[in-house]
Design a protein around this motif. Structure first.
Motif, PDB file in Angstrom:
ATOM      1  N   GLU A   1      51.512  17.644  32.338  1.00 14.45           N
ATOM      2  CA  GLU A   1      51.871  19.015  31.964  1.00 14.45           C
ATOM      3  C   GLU A   1      50.609  19.745  31.513  1.00 14.45           C
ATOM      4  OE1 GLU A   1      54.864  21.106  28.759  1.00 14.45           O
ATOM      5  OE2 GLU A   1      55.043  18.962  29.140  1.00 14.45           O
ATOM      6  N   VAL A   2      50.378  20.910  32.082  1.00 16.65           N
ATOM      7  CA  VAL A   2      49.148  21.656  31.804  1.00 16.65           C
ATOM      8  C   VAL A   2      49.465  22.890  30.959  1.00 16.65           C
ATOM      9  CG1 VAL A   2      47.296  22.994  32.879  1.00 16.65           C
ATOM     10  CG2 VAL A   2      48.043  20.847  33.928  1.00 16.65           C
ATOM     11  N   LEU A   3      48.768  23.036  29.846  1.00 10.36           N
ATOM     12  CA  LEU A   3      48.919  24.206  28.981  1.00 10.36           C
ATOM     13  C   LEU A   3      47.611  24.994  28.999  1.00 10.36           C
ATOM     14  CD1 LEU A   3      50.516  22.556  25.790  1.00 10.36           C
ATOM     15  CD2 LEU A   3      51.637  23.264  27.908  1.00 10.36           C
ATOM     16  N   ILE A   4      47.707  26.296  29.202  1.00 13.34           N
ATOM     17  CA  ILE A   4      46.518  27.149  29.212  1.00 13.34           C
ATOM     18  C   ILE A   4      46.366  27.775  27.826  1.00 13.34           C
ATOM     19  CG2 ILE A   4      45.439  29.180  30.263  1.00 13.34           C
ATOM     20  CD1 ILE A   4      45.831  26.629  32.091  1.00 13.34           C
ATOM     21  N   GLY A   5      45.182  27.627  27.254  1.00 10.77           N
ATOM     22  CA  GLY A   5      44.885  28.236  25.958  1.00 10.77           C
ATOM     23  C   GLY A   5      43.898  29.370  26.122  1.00 10.77           C
ATOM     24  N   SER A   6      44.013  30.333  25.225  1.00 10.98           N
ATOM     25  CA  SER A   6      43.094  31.472  25.209  1.00 10.98           C
ATOM     26  C   SER A   6      43.043  31.989  23.780  1.00 10.98           C
ATOM     27  CB  SER A   6      43.617  32.567  26.144  1.00 10.98           C
ATOM     28  OG  SER A   6      42.896  33.772  25.966  1.00 10.98           O
ATOM     29  N   ARG A   7      41.989  32.771  23.497  1.00 11.05           N
ATOM     30  CA  ARG A   7      42.006  33.465  22.199  1.00 11.05           C
ATOM     31  C   ARG A   7      43.113  34.498  22.197  1.00 11.05           C
ATOM     32  NH1 ARG A   7      35.992  35.354  22.612  1.00 11.05           N
ATOM     33  NH2 ARG A   7      36.733  35.446  24.765  1.00 11.05           N
ATOM     34  N   ASP A   8      43.519  34.950  23.385  1.00 13.02           N
ATOM     35  CA  ASP A   8      44.541  35.991  23.531  1.00 13.02           C
ATOM     36  C   ASP A   8      45.735  35.372  24.272  1.00 13.02           C
ATOM     37  OD1 ASP A   8      46.156  38.017  24.420  1.00 13.02           O
ATOM     38  OD2 ASP A   8      44.539  39.215  25.303  1.00 13.02           O
ATOM     39  N   PRO A   9      46.844  35.126  23.584  1.00  8.09           N
ATOM     40  CA  PRO A   9      47.963  34.432  24.236  1.00  8.09           C
ATOM     41  C   PRO A   9      48.504  35.174  25.450  1.00  8.09           C
ATOM     42  CG  PRO A   9      48.580  35.209  22.028  1.00  8.09           C
ATOM     43  CD  PRO A   9      47.108  35.418  22.178  1.00  8.09           C
ATOM     44  N   GLU A  10      48.386  36.516  25.451  1.00  6.99           N
ATOM     45  CA  GLU A  10      48.876  37.273  26.608  1.00  6.99           C
ATOM     46  C   GLU A  10      48.019  36.955  27.842  1.00  6.99           C
ATOM     47  OE1 GLU A  10      51.683  38.755  26.797  1.00  6.99           O
ATOM     48  OE2 GLU A  10      51.270  39.230  28.891  1.00  6.99           O
ATOM     49  N   ARG A  11      46.692  36.875  27.650  1.00  6.28           N
ATOM     50  CA  ARG A  11      45.816  36.519  28.772  1.00  6.28           C
ATOM     51  C   ARG A  11      46.146  35.096  29.259  1.00  6.28           C
ATOM     52  NH1 ARG A  11      40.885  38.640  27.471  1.00  6.28           N
ATOM     53  NH2 ARG A  11      40.233  36.921  26.134  1.00  6.28           N
ATOM     54  N   ALA A  12      46.432  34.211  28.314  1.00  4.59           N
ATOM     55  CA  ALA A  12      46.785  32.839  28.713  1.00  4.59           C
ATOM     56  C   ALA A  12      48.048  32.837  29.564  1.00  4.59           C
ATOM     57  CB  ALA A  12      46.997  31.976  27.462  1.00  4.59           C
ATOM     58  N   ARG A  13      49.029  33.636  29.173  1.00  5.37           N
ATOM     59  CA  ARG A  13      50.289  33.680  29.943  1.00  5.37           C
ATOM     60  C   ARG A  13      50.047  34.264  31.338  1.00  5.37           C
ATOM     61  NH1 ARG A  13      52.600  34.260  24.702  1.00  5.37           N
ATOM     62  NH2 ARG A  13      52.242  36.505  24.602  1.00  5.37           N
ATOM     63  N   GLU A  14      49.201  35.305  31.400  1.00  4.93           N
ATOM     64  CA  GLU A  14      48.915  35.918  32.711  1.00  4.93           C
ATOM     65  C   GLU A  14      48.215  34.925  33.649  1.00  4.93           C
ATOM     66  OE1 GLU A  14      48.262  40.405  30.936  1.00  4.93           O
ATOM     67  OE2 GLU A  14      46.591  39.437  31.972  1.00  4.93           O
ATOM     68  N   LYS A  15      47.216  34.220  33.106  1.00  2.00           N
ATOM     69  CA  LYS A  15      46.494  33.261  33.951  1.00  2.00           C
ATOM     70  C   LYS A  15      47.402  32.100  34.346  1.00  2.00           C
ATOM     71  CE  LYS A  15      42.686  33.342  35.095  1.00  2.00           C
ATOM     72  NZ  LYS A  15      42.011  34.007  36.255  1.00  2.00           N
ATOM     73  N   ALA A  16      48.227  31.652  33.409  1.00  3.77           N
ATOM     74  CA  ALA A  16      49.154  30.552  33.720  1.00  3.77           C
ATOM     75  C   ALA A  16      50.079  30.973  34.862  1.00  3.77           C
ATOM     76  CB  ALA A  16      49.947  30.170  32.474  1.00  3.77           C
ATOM     77  N   ALA A  17      50.546  32.227  34.819  1.00  5.02           N
ATOM     78  CA  ALA A  17      51.426  32.719  35.886  1.00  5.02           C
ATOM     79  C   ALA A  17      50.674  32.771  37.210  1.00  5.02           C
ATOM     80  CB  ALA A  17      51.970  34.099  35.515  1.00  5.02           C
ATOM     81  N   GLU A  18      49.396  33.175  37.169  1.00  2.59           N
ATOM     82  CA  GLU A  18      48.573  33.182  38.401  1.00  2.59           C
ATOM     83  C   GLU A  18      48.456  31.774  38.978  1.00  2.59           C
ATOM     84  OE1 GLU A  18      44.554  34.726  38.158  1.00  2.59           O
ATOM     85  OE2 GLU A  18      45.287  36.498  37.122  1.00  2.59           O
ATOM     86  N   TYR A  19      48.242  30.801  38.100  1.00  3.35           N
ATOM     87  CA  TYR A  19      48.085  29.419  38.580  1.00  3.35           C
ATOM     88  C   TYR A  19      49.402  28.934  39.188  1.00  3.35           C
ATOM     89  CZ  TYR A  19      43.957  29.511  35.461  1.00  3.35           C
ATOM     90  OH  TYR A  19      42.782  29.843  34.824  1.00  3.35           O
ATOM     91  N   GLU A  20      50.503  29.288  38.550  1.00  6.03           N
ATOM     92  CA  GLU A  20      51.814  28.900  39.103  1.00  6.03           C
ATOM     93  C   GLU A  20      52.000  29.489  40.493  1.00  6.03           C
ATOM     94  OE1 GLU A  20      54.807  28.276  35.282  1.00  6.03           O
ATOM     95  OE2 GLU A  20      54.834  30.172  36.357  1.00  6.03           O
ATOM     96  N   THR A  21      51.603  30.759  40.665  1.00  7.83           N
ATOM     97  CA  THR A  21      51.754  31.417  41.968  1.00  7.83           C
ATOM     98  C   THR A  21      50.918  30.706  43.027  1.00  7.83           C
ATOM     99  OG1 THR A  21      52.151  33.512  40.854  1.00  7.83           O
ATOM    100  CG2 THR A  21      51.501  33.639  43.172  1.00  7.83           C
ATOM    101  N   GLU A  22      49.679  30.373  42.663  1.00  3.59           N
ATOM    102  CA  GLU A  22      48.801  29.672  43.608  1.00  3.59           C
ATOM    103  C   GLU A  22      49.399  28.316  43.997  1.00  3.59           C
ATOM    104  OE1 GLU A  22      46.297  30.261  45.341  1.00  3.59           O
ATOM    105  OE2 GLU A  22      45.389  28.312  45.796  1.00  3.59           O
TER     106      GLU A  22
END
Ligand code: NAP
Length: 222
Positions: free
Chosen positions: A27-48
């Motif tokens: 299970e992969v969790l994306i961390g960021s200083r900004d949780p919104e950016r983390a959610r956006e990137k996580a969604a991009e990775y899911e799409t890919e």
């Protein structure tokens, strides 16, 4: 296993996140200083991943929340912010957690990129000095080409050298590494040897910059 990538919004974080999510059931969790950016990137990775028929959940969180939820935490942030990032999430690191650091300190001048060895001997040792008691540090992934990792069409066929003083932590990271197709983990010994591995990264960048067609090169020992 649950793996948190702090700064998983960046280049090496993206490559590792995609590879673990594509090739393994971790299970992969994306961390960021900004949780919104983390959610956006996580969604991009899911799409890919979904575009390649891999339907998996990748979640994004603030760095501290991601670290809190995971047993293996990868410090995928620029070297000069590695220590600050460890200190920022220290309360979220539990005894028995494994912290993986791929960071290399470098400086650039007109000639190219040069290794910038910190006073601790290496960024890996600097990070090891900063973690709470009971957290094991493993140096890994310093010499990997992020772009090639993130391109799931690319065959890897490359090595990565692991550095660890704790054999159990080394084994955990070895297994996580060899679970990625085409990535071979090799032991480089203890944390005291990390500077030699980190110093290879600027060498690769300079070779890539000065030779056509080698922009995403990695290392294969044979
Ligand atoms: N790129 C490569 O090919 C490669 C290969 C092997 C190893 N590495 C090592 O991996 C590490 C990350 O490299 P990268 O190329 O992925 O870096 P990057 O893309 O420039 O940055 C990674 C993430 O670090 C976070 N970050 C930026 N500034 C920060 C700060 N001041 N404090 C805390 N977090 C900050 C950002 O995430 P948020 O803004 O979302 O928090 C950013 O997305 C480096 O230490 C590098 O030496 C890189």
């Amino acid at each position: 296993m649950r793996i948190a990538l702090l700064g998983g919004t960046g280049d090496i974080g993206e490559g590792l996140a995609l590879r673990w999510a594509y090739h393994t059931d971790h299970e992969v969790l994306i961390g960021s200083r900004d949780p919104e950016r983390a959610r956006e990137k996580a969604a991009e990775y899911e799409t890919e991943l979904s575009s390649r028929g891999r339907e998996v959940t990748v979640e994004g969180f603030a760095n501290g929340t991601a670290a809190d939820r995971a047993g293996v935490v990868v410090l995928a942030v620029p070297a000069y912010h590695a220590r600050d990032t460890v200190e920022a999430v220290a309360d979220s690191l539990d005894e028995g957690d494994v912290l993986v650091t791929p960071a290399t300190g470098m400086r650039r001048d007109d000639e190219g990129v040069h290794y910038h060895r910190p006073g601790a001997g290496s960024v890996t040792e600097l990070v090891a000095d900063a973690v709470p008691d009971g957290v094991s540090v493993v140096g890994a992934y310093h010499n990997l080409p992020a772009g090639r990792l993130a391109d799931l069409d690319a065959d890897l066929g490359i090595d990565t050298v692991l550095l660890a003083d704790d054999p159990d932590a080394a084994e955990t990271v070895r297994l996580l590494t060899e679970a990625i197709d085409g990535l071979r983990p090799l032991s480089g010994g203890g944390l005291a040897n990390a500077g030699e591995v980190e110093a290879v990264t600027p060498l690769l960048i300079n070779v890539a910059a000065n030779n056509e067609g080698l922009h995403d090169l990695g290392v294969r020992f044979q």
